[in-house]
Design a protein around this motif. Structure first.
Motif, PDB file in Angstrom:
ATOM      1  N   ARG A   1      18.259   5.688  14.549  1.00  0.00           N
ATOM      2  CA  ARG A   1      18.279   4.704  13.467  1.00  0.00           C
ATOM      3  C   ARG A   1      16.882   4.105  13.297  1.00  0.00           C
ATOM      4  O   ARG A   1      16.021   4.265  14.165  1.00  0.00           O
ATOM      5  N   TRP A   2      16.700   3.393  12.165  1.00  0.00           N
ATOM      6  CA  TRP A   2      15.513   2.559  12.034  1.00  0.00           C
ATOM      7  C   TRP A   2      15.813   1.369  11.139  1.00  0.00           C
ATOM      8  O   TRP A   2      16.761   1.356  10.365  1.00  0.00           O
ATOM      9  N   ASP A   3      14.975   0.346  11.297  1.00  0.00           N
ATOM     10  CA  ASP A   3      14.969  -0.842  10.440  1.00  0.00           C
ATOM     11  C   ASP A   3      13.543  -1.041   9.944  1.00  0.00           C
ATOM     12  O   ASP A   3      12.574  -0.878  10.694  1.00  0.00           O
ATOM     13  N   TRP A   4      13.420  -1.399   8.684  1.00  0.00           N
ATOM     14  CA  TRP A   4      12.113  -1.584   8.037  1.00  0.00           C
ATOM     15  C   TRP A   4      12.201  -2.816   7.144  1.00  0.00           C
ATOM     16  O   TRP A   4      13.244  -3.101   6.561  1.00  0.00           O
ATOM     17  N   SER A   5      11.123  -3.557   7.038  1.00  0.00           N
ATOM     18  CA  SER A   5      11.114  -4.687   6.100  1.00  0.00           C
ATOM     19  C   SER A   5       9.705  -4.910   5.575  1.00  0.00           C
ATOM     20  O   SER A   5       8.701  -4.556   6.216  1.00  0.00           O
ATOM     21  N   ARG A   6       9.660  -5.505   4.382  1.00  0.00           N
ATOM     22  CA  ARG A   6       8.383  -5.828   3.735  1.00  0.00           C
ATOM     23  C   ARG A   6       8.453  -7.241   3.182  1.00  0.00           C
ATOM     24  O   ARG A   6       9.423  -7.614   2.508  1.00  0.00           O
TER      25      ARG A   6
ATOM     26  N   LEU B   1      21.179  -8.933  12.464  1.00  0.00           N
ATOM     27  CA  LEU B   1      21.797  -9.255  11.185  1.00  0.00           C
ATOM     28  C   LEU B   1      23.223  -8.723  11.184  1.00  0.00           C
ATOM     29  O   LEU B   1      23.560  -7.830  11.958  1.00  0.00           O
ATOM     30  N   ARG B   2      24.053  -9.274  10.322  1.00  0.00           N
ATOM     31  CA  ARG B   2      25.437  -8.801  10.278  1.00  0.00           C
ATOM     32  C   ARG B   2      25.498  -7.360   9.756  1.00  0.00           C
ATOM     33  O   ARG B   2      24.673  -6.925   8.948  1.00  0.00           O
ATOM     34  N   ARG B   3      26.485  -6.617  10.240  1.00  0.00           N
ATOM     35  CA  ARG B   3      26.692  -5.250   9.786  1.00  0.00           C
ATOM     36  C   ARG B   3      27.072  -5.223   8.307  1.00  0.00           C
ATOM     37  O   ARG B   3      27.560  -6.208   7.763  1.00  0.00           O
TER      38      ARG B   3
ATOM     39  N   VAL C   1      27.224  -0.221   9.028  1.00  0.00           N
ATOM     40  CA  VAL C   1      25.868   0.145   9.445  1.00  0.00           C
ATOM     41  C   VAL C   1      25.202  -1.059  10.112  1.00  0.00           C
ATOM     42  O   VAL C   1      25.209  -2.167   9.562  1.00  0.00           O
ATOM     43  N   GLU C   2      24.630  -0.843  11.286  1.00  0.00           N
ATOM     44  CA  GLU C   2      23.939  -1.921  11.992  1.00  0.00           C
ATOM     45  C   GLU C   2      22.661  -2.305  11.256  1.00  0.00           C
ATOM     46  O   GLU C   2      21.971  -1.465  10.692  1.00  0.00           O
ATOM     47  N   ARG C   3      22.375  -3.615  11.273  1.00  0.00           N
ATOM     48  CA  ARG C   3      21.132  -4.115  10.692  1.00  0.00           C
ATOM     49  C   ARG C   3      20.464  -5.061  11.680  1.00  0.00           C
ATOM     50  O   ARG C   3      21.143  -5.860  12.330  1.00  0.00           O
TER      51      ARG C   3
ATOM     52  N   HIS D   1      14.540  -5.513   3.008  1.00  0.00           N
ATOM     53  CA  HIS D   1      14.863  -4.925   4.305  1.00  0.00           C
ATOM     54  C   HIS D   1      15.737  -3.689   4.117  1.00  0.00           C
ATOM     55  O   HIS D   1      16.577  -3.638   3.208  1.00  0.00           O
ATOM     56  N   GLU D   2      15.538  -2.673   4.956  1.00  0.00           N
ATOM     57  CA  GLU D   2      16.424  -1.518   4.935  1.00  0.00           C
ATOM     58  C   GLU D   2      16.797  -1.111   6.351  1.00  0.00           C
ATOM     59  O   GLU D   2      16.019  -1.297   7.291  1.00  0.00           O
ATOM     60  N   SER D   3      18.019  -0.599   6.480  1.00  0.00           N
ATOM     61  CA  SER D   3      18.496  -0.022   7.735  1.00  0.00           C
ATOM     62  C   SER D   3      19.011   1.374   7.447  1.00  0.00           C
ATOM     63  O   SER D   3      19.696   1.601   6.448  1.00  0.00           O
ATOM     64  N   LEU D   4      18.678   2.303   8.330  1.00  0.00           N
ATOM     65  CA  LEU D   4      19.084   3.691   8.171  1.00  0.00           C
ATOM     66  C   LEU D   4      19.703   4.175   9.474  1.00  0.00           C
ATOM     67  O   LEU D   4      19.069   4.108  10.535  1.00  0.00           O
TER      68      LEU D   4
END
Length: 229
Positions: A116-121, A165-167, A172-174, A213-216
């Motif tokens: 997985r990954w998490d990204w934010s700008r 963060l809440r799912r 999907v986990e965040r 923000h994105e979660s994958l």
């Protein structure tokens, strides 16, 4: 909210030094701005998306960053600080504001390398801050925390502590990072079986900020029932 994701074969793809065309949609670069001409059909309920998106970078960078230990996957923040103009005919929509353009490239499929990954700008006056957290298939984690000036210059940031963060409704986990270790989802923009895009409230640079923000989830992406969608 409308969503289009159409798979097309090699005969539908045409590329040269200034343009990339996939089916009826096309993106072109004139040396100072990127123009995206969109002409697509939405899913799962068919309707038309047609119009133009223009991105005007303040600067274009030439540096890509590896996001895995073997450097098989690279993230390139092409235009970390930019202005975007959206003009859609269908549906009728006009918008302009802060924008961003990046690219991910890899030597192997993402799901072979990552769980997985998490990204934010986050936009900060004339700069932007980007946070990138990845978890590999082996469970190892790595992170990037960078601030980009208006001229494209990149500097490392101190890595803030993690903040859960809440799912999503799809489960999907965040997660993100915040100087206080606490953050919250203000709005979920896209909620899919393996991907989410959200607006989150967090704290960076000693002040409260709002981030895209994105979660994958690549584990979810690799499952047959998701592939079947």
């Amino acid at each position: 909210q409308k969503w289009a994701m159409t798979e097309r074969g090699e005969p539908s793809v045409h590329r040269d030094a200034q343009a990339l065309q996939i089916g009826p949609s096309r993106m072109s670069w004139n040396g100072t701005s990127l123009t995206v001409d969109v002409d697509e059909i939405t899913a799962p309920f068919p309707s038309r998306i047609r119009g133009t998106i223009k991105l005007h970078p303040h600067a274009v960078t030439d540096r890509a960053f590896p996001v895995d230990a073997d450097a098989q996957h690279n993230w390139w923040p092409i235009a970390p600080v930019a202005r975007v103009e959206v003009q859609l005919d269908r549906p009728g929509l006009r918008w302009s504001g802060s924008g961003y353009l990046d690219s991910n490239s890899g030597a192997v499929p993402l799901e072979r390398t990552f769980k997985r990954w998490d990204w934010s700008r986050t936009v900060e006056d004339d700069s932007t801050a980007v946070l990138y957290d990845v978890t590999s298939r082996t469970g190892d984690t790595s992170s990037l925390a960078m601030r980009f000036a208006k001229d494209g210059t990149a500097t490392d940031m101190d890595l803030p502590p993690p903040a859960r963060l809440r799912r999503t409704l799809w489960g999907v986990e965040r997660s993100t990072r915040a100087e206080t270790g606490q953050a919250s989802v203000l709005k979920t923009l896209e909620d899919g079986p393996f991907y989410s895009r959200s607006i989150v409230s967090t704290r960076l640079g000693g002040k409260p900020v709002t981030a895209i923000h994105e979660s994958l989830s690549l584990e979810r992406f690799g499952r047959l029932w998701v592939q079947g969608l």
